[in-house]
Design an enzyme around this catalytic site. Structure first.
Site, PDB file in Angstrom:
ATOM      1  N   TYR A  33       0.829  -1.205   0.000  1.00 17.63           N
ATOM      2  CA  TYR A  33       0.000   0.000   0.000  1.00 17.63           C
ATOM      3  C   TYR A  33       0.858   1.247   0.000  1.00 17.63           C
ATOM      4  O   TYR A  33       2.077   1.181   0.217  1.00 17.63           O
ATOM      5  CB  TYR A  33      -0.973  -0.005   1.188  1.00 17.63           C
ATOM      6  CG  TYR A  33      -0.358   0.322   2.530  1.00 17.63           C
ATOM      7  CD1 TYR A  33       0.487  -0.579   3.181  1.00 17.63           C
ATOM      8  CD2 TYR A  33      -0.616   1.544   3.151  1.00 17.63           C
ATOM      9  CE1 TYR A  33       1.031  -0.266   4.413  1.00 17.63           C
ATOM     10  CE2 TYR A  33      -0.060   1.856   4.387  1.00 17.63           C
ATOM     11  CZ  TYR A  33       0.761   0.952   5.013  1.00 17.63           C
ATOM     12  OH  TYR A  33       1.303   1.256   6.232  1.00 17.63           O
ATOM     13  N   ARG A  52       8.324   4.049  -4.461  1.00 15.93           N
ATOM     14  CA  ARG A  52       8.375   3.057  -3.382  1.00 15.93           C
ATOM     15  C   ARG A  52       7.396   1.921  -3.649  1.00 15.93           C
ATOM     16  O   ARG A  52       7.684   0.756  -3.355  1.00 15.93           O
ATOM     17  CB  ARG A  52       8.098   3.711  -2.028  1.00 15.93           C
ATOM     18  CG  ARG A  52       8.250   2.714  -0.869  1.00 15.93           C
ATOM     19  CD  ARG A  52       8.145   3.351   0.488  1.00 15.93           C
ATOM     20  NE  ARG A  52       6.847   3.962   0.684  1.00 15.93           N
ATOM     21  CZ  ARG A  52       6.549   4.777   1.707  1.00 15.93           C
ATOM     22  NH1 ARG A  52       7.465   5.060   2.608  1.00 15.93           N
ATOM     23  NH2 ARG A  52       5.352   5.300   1.818  1.00 15.93           N
ATOM     24  N   ARG A 101      -7.960 -20.934  -1.598  1.00 16.46           N
ATOM     25  CA  ARG A 101      -6.858 -20.525  -0.733  1.00 16.46           C
ATOM     26  C   ARG A 101      -5.683 -21.466  -0.949  1.00 16.46           C
ATOM     27  O   ARG A 101      -5.861 -22.683  -0.901  1.00 16.46           O
ATOM     28  CB  ARG A 101      -7.305 -20.569   0.734  1.00 16.46           C
ATOM     29  CG  ARG A 101      -6.218 -20.217   1.731  1.00 16.46           C
ATOM     30  CD  ARG A 101      -6.774 -20.194   3.150  1.00 16.46           C
ATOM     31  NE  ARG A 101      -5.755 -19.809   4.119  1.00 16.46           N
ATOM     32  CZ  ARG A 101      -4.952 -20.667   4.749  1.00 16.46           C
ATOM     33  NH1 ARG A 101      -5.046 -21.961   4.529  1.00 16.46           N
ATOM     34  NH2 ARG A 101      -4.048 -20.228   5.618  1.00 16.46           N
ATOM     35  N   LYS A 151       6.477  -2.081   2.017  1.00 15.22           N
ATOM     36  CA  LYS A 151       5.275  -1.498   2.649  1.00 15.22           C
ATOM     37  C   LYS A 151       4.085  -2.438   2.460  1.00 15.22           C
ATOM     38  O   LYS A 151       3.209  -2.223   1.620  1.00 15.22           O
ATOM     39  CB  LYS A 151       5.005  -0.113   2.054  1.00 15.22           C
ATOM     40  CG  LYS A 151       4.080   0.732   2.910  1.00 15.22           C
ATOM     41  CD  LYS A 151       4.158   2.179   2.492  1.00 15.22           C
ATOM     42  CE  LYS A 151       3.094   3.040   3.114  1.00 15.22           C
ATOM     43  NZ  LYS A 151       3.178   3.153   4.566  1.00 15.22           N
ATOM     44  N   GLU A 183      11.670   2.505  14.579  1.00 14.57           N
ATOM     45  CA  GLU A 183      10.796   3.568  14.067  1.00 14.57           C
ATOM     46  C   GLU A 183       9.504   3.569  14.872  1.00 14.57           C
ATOM     47  O   GLU A 183       9.316   2.751  15.773  1.00 14.57           O
ATOM     48  CB  GLU A 183      10.506   3.349  12.574  1.00 14.57           C
ATOM     49  CG  GLU A 183       9.851   2.019  12.266  1.00 14.57           C
ATOM     50  CD  GLU A 183       9.762   1.696  10.774  1.00 14.57           C
ATOM     51  OE1 GLU A 183       9.702   2.619   9.943  1.00 14.57           O
ATOM     52  OE2 GLU A 183       9.728   0.493  10.455  1.00 14.57           O
ATOM     53  N   LEU A 207      10.905   1.182   7.406  1.00 15.51           N
ATOM     54  CA  LEU A 207      10.320   1.635   6.157  1.00 15.51           C
ATOM     55  C   LEU A 207      11.083   2.874   5.680  1.00 15.51           C
ATOM     56  O   LEU A 207      11.418   3.741   6.483  1.00 15.51           O
ATOM     57  CB  LEU A 207       8.841   1.985   6.346  1.00 15.51           C
ATOM     58  CG  LEU A 207       8.160   2.272   5.010  1.00 15.51           C
ATOM     59  CD1 LEU A 207       7.882   0.972   4.260  1.00 15.51           C
ATOM     60  CD2 LEU A 207       6.871   3.050   5.197  1.00 15.51           C
TER      61      LEU A 207
HETATM   62  N1  PMP Z   1       7.468   3.781   9.084  1.00 16.21           N
HETATM   63  C1  PMP Z   1       6.359   3.033   9.094  1.00 16.21           C
HETATM   64  C2  PMP Z   1       6.377   1.722   9.801  1.00 16.21           C
HETATM   65  C3  PMP Z   1       5.187   3.488   8.446  1.00 16.21           C
HETATM   66  O1  PMP Z   1       4.084   2.721   8.450  1.00 16.21           O
HETATM   67  C4  PMP Z   1       5.210   4.756   7.815  1.00 16.21           C
HETATM   68  C5  PMP Z   1       3.992   5.327   7.134  1.00 16.21           C
HETATM   69  N2  PMP Z   1       3.199   4.419   6.489  1.00 16.21           N
HETATM   70  C6  PMP Z   1       6.393   5.508   7.842  1.00 16.21           C
HETATM   71  C7  PMP Z   1       7.510   4.984   8.484  1.00 16.21           C
HETATM   72  C8  PMP Z   1       6.471   6.859   7.185  1.00 16.21           C
HETATM   73  O2  PMP Z   1       6.502   6.748   5.793  1.00 16.21           O
HETATM   74  P1  PMP Z   1       6.002   7.937   4.868  1.00 16.21           P
HETATM   75  O3  PMP Z   1       6.785   9.148   5.265  1.00 16.21           O
HETATM   76  O4  PMP Z   1       6.321   7.489   3.507  1.00 16.21           O
HETATM   77  O5  PMP Z   1       4.545   8.097   5.129  1.00 16.21           O
END
Ligand code: PMP
Length: 287
Positions: A33, A52, A101, A151, A183, A207
């Site tokens: 996503y 991305r 499935r 992601k 994070e 991410l």
């Molecule tokens: N880390 C994680 C785990 C996230 O889910 C997100 C946002 N979806 C981010 C960092 C930030 O990414 P972005 O700046 O691209 O929204």
């Protein structure tokens, strides 16, 4: 009022948008996503998100079923149909719905992927009152899988992390692995010490935030010092300032970690300046 959403090339009311019970996004979290923010009715860093997305699909051995230009058209169409001035556009692509499935990936020639796009109206995203007060975070152990750079829609643990934080009267959680902060549950994490911005370096552990890339670039252009390295949760509690970045929060001050206020317990000068620079520069480039 019902939104108009996008499902596999068609625009339709949200209550009519249905997908199969065999969709692998539903059964196996086999999907990726992106969330792109909208300010002034325009998309912020759209091409960063699409790049991305391409990478996430590639890493999961999934085809990219839709071009950048068609995605841009669909995003803009939904902004217009739903009258979004400030908000978010959610895009999800799954490996589709084979008619049963099975752990084995379906043949992509026989199983079309599922593409869903919908808007989230969020007035106040720009002038967010939380940005003036700052947010409180707690620390939790990072027990996610080893490819956090992709992601995917496996968001159960991040969702649980936000619930743990909420139960403790905090706004969000920072995840910690081997003593170092990875994070936030849905954002990248930073501290500021002696004027230097410190954030974990890119790897499979986090991410690769699109907002992170822009903020670090704008910060460096404004002569701010950036260090990409691990930092511990103890170091964070002793920092002058802290903040998070994401497409939905932009640059958001963190004023308390595990109950310990940072500095004066209010947003500091570095994060305040960074938020202003980020919003100004991103709006200039919005499409
Ligand atoms: N880390 C994680 C785990 C996230 O889910 C997100 C946002 N979806 C981010 C960092 C930030 O990414 P972005 O700046 O691209 O929204």
């Amino acid at each position: 009022m019902s939104r108009t959403v996008y499902l596999n090339g068609t625009y339709l009311p949200e209550e009519d948008a249905k997908i199969s019970i065999f969709d692998r996004g539903f059964l196996m979290a086999d999907g990726v996503y992106e969330v792109t923010s909208v300010l002034d009715g325009m998309l912020i860093d759209f091409d960063g998100h699409i790049k991305r997305l391409d990478r996430s699909l590639y890493e999961l051995d999934m085809r990219n079923p839709i071009s950048r230009d068609d995605l841009l058209k669909a995003h803009r169409e939904l902004i217009s149909l739903n009258g979004i001035k400030e908000g978010l556009i959610y895009l999800q692509i799954t490996r589709g719905a084979p008619n049963d499935r099975d752990f084995i990936f379906p043949d992509p020639d026989e199983t079309p992927q599922t593409i869903v796009i919908f808007t989230q109206n969020k007035p106040g995203l720009y002038d967010n009152p939380a940005a003036k007060k700052g947010i409180k975070v707690i620390s939790i152990e990072d027990i996610r899988w080893g490819r956090r750079d992709i992601k995917t829609v496996q968001l159960l643990y991040p969702s649980m992390g936000k619930m743990i934080a909420k139960k403790q009267g905090a706004d969000d959680a920072w995840m910690v692995e081997d003593g170092a902060v990875t994070e936030g549950t849905s954002n990248n994490a930073y501290i500021v010490k002696d004027g230097k911005i410190i954030t974990r370096a890119l790897s499979n552990d986090i991410l690769h935030g699109i907002t992170r890339a822009a903020v670090l670039r704008f910060g460096k252009e404004a002569q701010m010092q950036v260090l990409e390295r691990d930092f511990t949760i103890e170091e964070a509690k002793d920092a002058d300032e802290a903040f998070i970045t994401s497409a939905s929060t932009f640059v958001m001050p963190v004023v308390e970690i595990d109950g310990q206020p940072l500095g004066a317990g209010t947003p500091g000068p570095v994060v305040t300046r960074l938020r202003d620079i980020y919003l100004e520069e991103s709006l200039k480039r919005a499409i």
